[in-house]
Design a protein around this motif. Sequence first.
Motif, short mmCIF file in Angstrom:
data_model
loop_
_atom_site.label_atom_id
_atom_site.label_comp_id
_atom_site.label_asym_id
_atom_site.label_seq_id
_atom_site.Cartn_x
_atom_site.Cartn_y
_atom_site.Cartn_z
N LEU A 58 28.51 -3.27 -16.04
CA LEU A 58 27.43 -3.37 -15.07
C LEU A 58 26.53 -4.57 -15.33
O LEU A 58 25.65 -4.88 -14.52
CB LEU A 58 26.55 -2.11 -15.09
N LEU A 73 32.27 -3.46 -9.04
CA LEU A 73 31.03 -2.68 -9.11
C LEU A 73 31.01 -1.59 -8.05
O LEU A 73 30.61 -0.44 -8.33
CB LEU A 73 29.83 -3.61 -8.95
N PHE A 100 22.61 -1.33 -8.44
CA PHE A 100 23.65 -0.32 -8.68
C PHE A 100 23.07 1.09 -8.54
O PHE A 100 23.60 1.93 -7.82
CB PHE A 100 24.24 -0.50 -10.07
#
Length: 377
Positions: A58, A73, A100
């Motif tokens: 990440l 992702l 995210f």
Amino acid sequence: MARPLTIALVAGEASGDILGAGLMQALKARHPDARFIGVGGPRMQAEGLDSCFPMERLAVMGLVEVLGRLPELLKRRRRLIQTLIAERPDVFVGIDAPDFNLGVELELRQAGIRTVHYVSPSVWAWRQKRVLKIRRACDLMLTLFPFEAQFYEAQQVPVCFVGHPLADAIPLEADRLAARTALGLAERDAVVALLPGSRGGEVARLGGLFLDAAERLCALRPGLRFVLPCANAERRAQLEALFGDRELPIELLDGRSHEALAACDAVLIASGTATLEAMLFKRPMVVAYRVAPLTYRILKRLVKSPYVSLPNLLAGRLLVPELIQDAATPEALAATLLPLLDEGAAQTESFDTIHRALRRGASDRAAEAVLQLLERA
């Protein structure tokens, strides 16, 4: 038999891993049988987190730089959401990594799972309309800084200012002599700490620049010494490659950034959390930053805040010099930093007040806020 309290957490980089581990410790003190799932680094895993995949997947920054990683992702986020909805934790805590985590929080909250976001994205500086998504995505925002809480209160987002764990961990007055002894520096030495960042991209853009500035400083101030903490073995190798044929009195350190900050007289530093650490150690600093040219052109149009470094944002005024993008030249960095070796106290006199305002027992306050949210539910 009732299942233990189950808490999902996702951290995207080293600073989030530190925050997550502190939060987990505080939660375990109240619920020793708590179970932790999600994504985290070595510190969170040491506290008992069952990580679905390596946190490093990440760790990406920049508007342009993320494009190459976007398919991966999105795929990882989709699978993580499916896993967490199946597990149905009592609460999800997204730690920083807003691009995210906010997407995860939105879908989990729609599925009936309580959500918390720990560390506010910079909505007060740019992309302020993100607050609408935050309002939909999370039941509670935990902020590290008081000005962030004020912003969310005005936007009617449930918020709790918890303070910053670094302000709790770093003493109000660091022992400079002990740090110098540990690093093999004499009390009389004039020492500059160089902190060009912990990510490969940061070091690629700032490492050589900082070394050039160090050469300039050596010419202006013979006898000056430097310490340069390396975040990991990869960053050390990257920096060693950047040295080339330079002959500089620089000591590369494996980690030990806090000792370097405690020991030094002034700091040349990349914008980011490290500027907060330098401020908490009460060290005068010059802040520099460079990003990809296209990223900079986009950000320049979007960013509304007049400052990029945390000391200036916290003070609400220009405390420390900021040299950004083309303004960050070796000559400018050296000329701006040199006076701080003798007159740095004028810059740092406000640092102690800010330190005390952030020293709130952040991990405990964050744990209490999460548990109170569950009690209200």
